[in-house]
Motif scaffolding. Structure first.
Motif, short mmCIF file in Angstrom:
data_model
loop_
_atom_site.label_atom_id
_atom_site.label_comp_id
_atom_site.label_asym_id
_atom_site.label_seq_id
_atom_site.Cartn_x
_atom_site.Cartn_y
_atom_site.Cartn_z
N GLY A 287 -25.54 -42.06 70.41
CA GLY A 287 -24.84 -41.53 71.58
C GLY A 287 -23.84 -42.53 72.14
N THR A 288 -23.74 -42.59 73.45
CA THR A 288 -22.70 -43.39 74.09
C THR A 288 -23.15 -44.79 74.47
N LYS A 289 -24.42 -45.11 74.32
CA LYS A 289 -24.92 -46.40 74.80
C LYS A 289 -24.72 -47.50 73.75
N GLU A 290 -23.86 -48.45 74.09
CA GLU A 290 -23.64 -49.58 73.18
C GLU A 290 -24.53 -50.76 73.54
N LYS A 291 -24.61 -51.06 74.83
CA LYS A 291 -25.36 -52.24 75.28
C LYS A 291 -25.85 -52.02 76.69
N ARG A 292 -27.10 -52.30 76.92
CA ARG A 292 -27.65 -52.21 78.28
C ARG A 292 -27.15 -53.38 79.12
N LEU A 293 -26.73 -53.06 80.33
CA LEU A 293 -26.30 -54.09 81.27
C LEU A 293 -27.34 -54.33 82.35
N ARG A 294 -28.05 -53.27 82.74
CA ARG A 294 -29.05 -53.41 83.78
C ARG A 294 -29.99 -52.21 83.75
N LEU A 295 -31.28 -52.48 83.86
CA LEU A 295 -32.29 -51.43 83.96
C LEU A 295 -33.16 -51.73 85.17
N ASP A 296 -33.24 -50.77 86.08
CA ASP A 296 -34.07 -50.91 87.28
C ASP A 296 -35.06 -49.76 87.34
N ILE A 297 -36.32 -50.10 87.54
CA ILE A 297 -37.36 -49.10 87.76
C ILE A 297 -37.96 -49.39 89.13
N VAL A 298 -37.96 -48.39 89.97
CA VAL A 298 -38.56 -48.51 91.30
C VAL A 298 -39.62 -47.43 91.42
N THR A 299 -40.84 -47.85 91.69
CA THR A 299 -41.91 -46.89 91.92
C THR A 299 -42.33 -46.96 93.38
N LEU A 300 -42.74 -45.83 93.91
CA LEU A 300 -43.25 -45.74 95.28
C LEU A 300 -44.62 -45.09 95.19
N GLY A 301 -45.64 -45.89 95.41
CA GLY A 301 -46.99 -45.40 95.20
C GLY A 301 -47.26 -45.25 93.72
N ARG A 302 -48.10 -44.29 93.38
CA ARG A 302 -48.51 -44.09 91.99
C ARG A 302 -47.92 -42.84 91.35
N ASP A 303 -47.11 -42.08 92.12
CA ASP A 303 -46.69 -40.78 91.63
C ASP A 303 -45.20 -40.49 91.74
N LEU A 304 -44.39 -41.46 92.12
CA LEU A 304 -42.94 -41.26 92.26
C LEU A 304 -42.21 -42.49 91.75
N ALA A 305 -41.16 -42.24 90.96
CA ALA A 305 -40.39 -43.36 90.40
C ALA A 305 -38.94 -42.96 90.19
N THR A 306 -38.07 -43.96 90.24
CA THR A 306 -36.69 -43.77 89.84
C THR A 306 -36.37 -44.80 88.76
N VAL A 307 -35.52 -44.38 87.83
CA VAL A 307 -35.04 -45.27 86.78
C VAL A 307 -33.53 -45.23 86.83
N SER A 308 -32.91 -46.40 86.80
CA SER A 308 -31.46 -46.50 86.81
C SER A 308 -31.03 -47.44 85.69
N LEU A 309 -30.20 -46.94 84.80
CA LEU A 309 -29.69 -47.73 83.68
C LEU A 309 -28.18 -47.81 83.77
N VAL A 310 -27.63 -49.01 83.67
CA VAL A 310 -26.20 -49.22 83.58
C VAL A 310 -25.93 -49.78 82.19
N TYR A 311 -24.94 -49.24 81.50
CA TYR A 311 -24.72 -49.65 80.11
C TYR A 311 -23.23 -49.63 79.77
N LYS A 312 -22.89 -50.38 78.73
CA LYS A 312 -21.55 -50.38 78.17
C LYS A 312 -21.43 -49.15 77.28
N VAL A 313 -20.37 -48.37 77.48
CA VAL A 313 -20.15 -47.17 76.69
C VAL A 313 -19.60 -47.55 75.32
N ARG A 314 -20.19 -47.03 74.29
CA ARG A 314 -19.82 -47.32 72.91
C ARG A 314 -18.35 -46.95 72.65
#
Length: 134
Positions: free
Chosen positions: A71-98
């Protein structure tokens, strides 16, 4: 009262493992894993550069038509995972486009359901020309 304790280590790790499984399934075009990652509901949303996935059925149809490969992902620049408690999470990935001078951004909202476990309920993918502020 609901517990929103941020980033309980074992919960962050659970979500990280599922996210990495999803990313590999994108490369392999493993539709079974891709479908299993998302909440099977008409309320699920996945918005991307060329997709308006409102509801699980539309998201599935897009996945079936999508070609396999990195696909479009050449290289990961940043990955953030934030969880709130045990049942809710967000994932954010920033990457260089291939092959392009662009930065990609991917976000997911994950919810742990009592009957089916962790599922993505909302996802968004976009690209920008600017360099990200990391």
């Amino acid at each position: 009262m609901t517990d929103f304790t941020p980033n309980i280590p074992e919960v962050v790790e659970e979500v990280r493992v599922l996210f990495e499984r999803y990313e590999q399934a994108l490369i392999d075009k493993n539709v079974e894993v891709l479908d299993a990652t998302f909440w099977n509901s008409p309320h699920t949303i996945r918005l991307a550069n060329n997709e308006h996935g409102y509801g699980f059925d539309r998201i599935h149809a897009f996945r079936v038509a999508r070609p396999p490969g990195p696909g479009t992902k050449e290289k990961r620049l940043r990955l953030d995972i934030v969880t709130l408690g045990r049942d809710l999470a967000t994932v954010s990935l920033v990457y260089k486009v291939r092959g392009r001078e662009m930065t990609g951004r991917q976000t997911q909202t994950w919810v742990r359901f009592p009957d089916v476990g962790w599922k993505v309920v909302h996802a968004h993918v976009s690209m920008i020309a600017e360099e990200p502020i990391l």
